[in-house]
Enzyme design. Structure first.
Site, PDB file in Angstrom:
ATOM      1  N   ASP A 161       0.795  -1.111   0.160  1.00 35.05           N
ATOM      2  CA  ASP A 161      -0.096  -0.039   0.127  1.00 35.05           C
ATOM      3  C   ASP A 161       0.901   1.152   0.039  1.00 35.05           C
ATOM      4  O   ASP A 161       2.096   1.494   0.314  1.00 35.05           O
ATOM      5  CB  ASP A 161      -0.782   0.193   1.135  1.00 35.05           C
ATOM      6  CG  ASP A 161      -0.277  -0.077   2.574  1.00 35.05           C
ATOM      7  OD1 ASP A 161       1.113   0.193   2.627  1.00 35.05           O
ATOM      8  OD2 ASP A 161      -1.048  -0.522   3.331  1.00 35.05           O
TER       9      ASP A 161
ATOM     10  N   GLY B 139       0.833   4.126   1.835  1.00 34.94           N
ATOM     11  CA  GLY B 139       1.136   4.897   3.063  1.00 34.94           C
ATOM     12  C   GLY B 139       0.074   5.708   3.370  1.00 34.94           C
ATOM     13  O   GLY B 139      -0.073   6.167   4.444  1.00 34.94           O
TER      14      GLY B 139
ATOM     15  N   ASP C  19      -7.644  -7.631   0.873  1.00 29.98           N
ATOM     16  CA  ASP C  19      -6.675  -7.862   2.099  1.00 29.98           C
ATOM     17  C   ASP C  19      -7.277  -7.528   3.108  1.00 29.98           C
ATOM     18  O   ASP C  19      -8.228  -6.695   3.351  1.00 29.98           O
ATOM     19  CB  ASP C  19      -5.359  -6.907   1.593  1.00 29.98           C
ATOM     20  CG  ASP C  19      -5.489  -5.609   1.961  1.00 29.98           C
ATOM     21  OD1 ASP C  19      -5.231  -5.332   3.120  1.00 29.98           O
ATOM     22  OD2 ASP C  19      -6.165  -4.853   1.462  1.00 29.98           O
TER      23      ASP C  19
END
EC number: 2.4.2.29
Length: 375
Positions: free
Chosen positions: A89, A91, A264
């Site tokens: 990802d 951030g 996820d």
């Protein structure tokens, strides 16, 4: 990265992602390895659960151990010894989670390092550089995760800035000549018209895949379903679709019903450490005293190491004694449950019986199948 779409049933899609480091069959669930580890698990154990791809956290790995330590090892794959694909990802969500300690501007985000209190700055270009050093097989653009609740005007301003950051992410990614995949992230809160603008803007820029962001942040499930039903049909058929940060087993089924390919969530690992274990009929709370003398496995349908070797009574005992092994065995089981669920979904789509699968999935939980609009 190459995406192949093999079959559809309704909006459900069966395909695969092909990387130099391996193939990921979709729909797929990605275990979360925030700090370069799926908590308590070796990479070999994670792989044995059926996981094909992991998620790493750009924000946390940047703060600890940092880019230099990562580069000394090669990249994140070498550092953690996971040799399959990794998605990182950008951030953005972690920065959003910092709340009052961060300041968002057009340039990027100023915040205090939660580890040592230092002043830190992250922007789209920095996120691309960190993910390049991590060797991410799928890089996510830097975006702002629109909070819930947000007014239409607040969500509009946030989405528009994310679009500008998306273009900056694309430009810097291309400048690096990064050979890996770059995904755009659709924002717009719970507002369909804003999601439309975000989709148009991102598809005009052009990405290797598209994530639906800004959901599972506190909004009602009905809003999540409505936004997915509205957004997914607008996305390119030949590109993978990723629902970020989701979710419970029911959420995975509902996401697939609406056209999602990738998921996820920390739920299987976090819940395992708290004694909440997913089974065919729902959830077992292993801390319940009724399991103290139960000699049966968690789930007779499960082929994981935990279910093949240990009883509920043993898992109850380990939890009561705060033994690390308890968390590990629970995590192995929950991760395997999620991978078995995804494998069952893939098989059902292949065999044109996904509708039947959904009915049976909810029947085992004594629940009605949620409505699906415009199916």
């Amino acid at each position: 990265m190459k995406f192949e779409l093999d079959k559809t049933q309704g909006r459900a899609r069966r395909g695969r992602l092909q990387f130099e480091r391996g193939t990921v069959e979709t729909p797929a669930f990605m275990p979360v390895g925030t700090y370069g580890t799926v908590k308590g698990m070796t990479p070999e154990e994670v792989k044995e659960t059926g996981a094909q791809i992991l998620l790493g956290n750009t924000f946390h790995l940047w703060l600890r151990p940092g880019q230099e330590v990562m580069k000394l090892h090669g990249d994140l794959h070498d550092f953690m010894q996971w040799h399959g694909p990794i998605l990182t990802d950008s951030g953005g969500f972690q920065v959003f989670s910092l709340g009052a300690t961060r300041k968002i501007t057009e340039e990027g985000v100023h915040f205090r390092n939660p580890v040592n209190g230092d002043k830190v700055f992250m922007d789209a270009e920095k996120s691309m550089e960190i993910q390049y050093d991590l060797g991410s097989d799928i890089v996510m653009i830097f975006d702002e995760c629109t909070p819930y609740p947000a007014t239409h005007d607040e969500a509009k301003k946030s989405m528009e800035m994310s679009l500008r950051w998306a273009q900056r992410s694309r430009n810097h990614f291309d400048k690096q000549e990064n050979p890996n995949a770059l995904f755009g992230i659709i924002q717009g809160g719970v507002y369909e018209d804003l999601r439309d603008v975000s989709v148009d803007g991102l598809t005009n820029i052009g990405f290797d895949g598209y994530a639906v962001g800004g959901l599972a942040v506190g909004e009602p499930k009905e809003d999540m379903h409505r936004i997915l039903e509205h957004t997914c049909p607008q996305l390119p058929e030949d590109k993978p679709r990723y629902l970020m940060g989701v979710g419970k087993p029911e959420d995975l089924v509902e996401g697939v019903r609406r056209g999602i390919d990738m998921f996820d969530c920390v739920m299987p690992t976090r819940n395992a450490r708290n004694g909440h274990l997913f089974v065919t009929g729902g959830v077992i709370k292993i801390r319940n005293a009724k399991h103290k003398t139960d000699t049966t496995p968690l789930d007779p349908h499960c082929d994981c190491y935990t279910c093949l070797n240990y009883s509920k009574a043993y898992l109850y005992h380990l939890d009561k004694c705060n033994e690390i092994l308890g968390s590990r065995l629970n995590t192995i089981h929950n991760l395997r449950y999620y991978q078995r669920l995804m494998a069952s979904i893939r098989s059902a789509i292949e065999e044109d019986r996904f509708d039947v699968f959904v009915e049976e999935f909810y029947a085992r939980r004594d629940r009605e199948v949620p409505p699906l609009k415009n199916a």
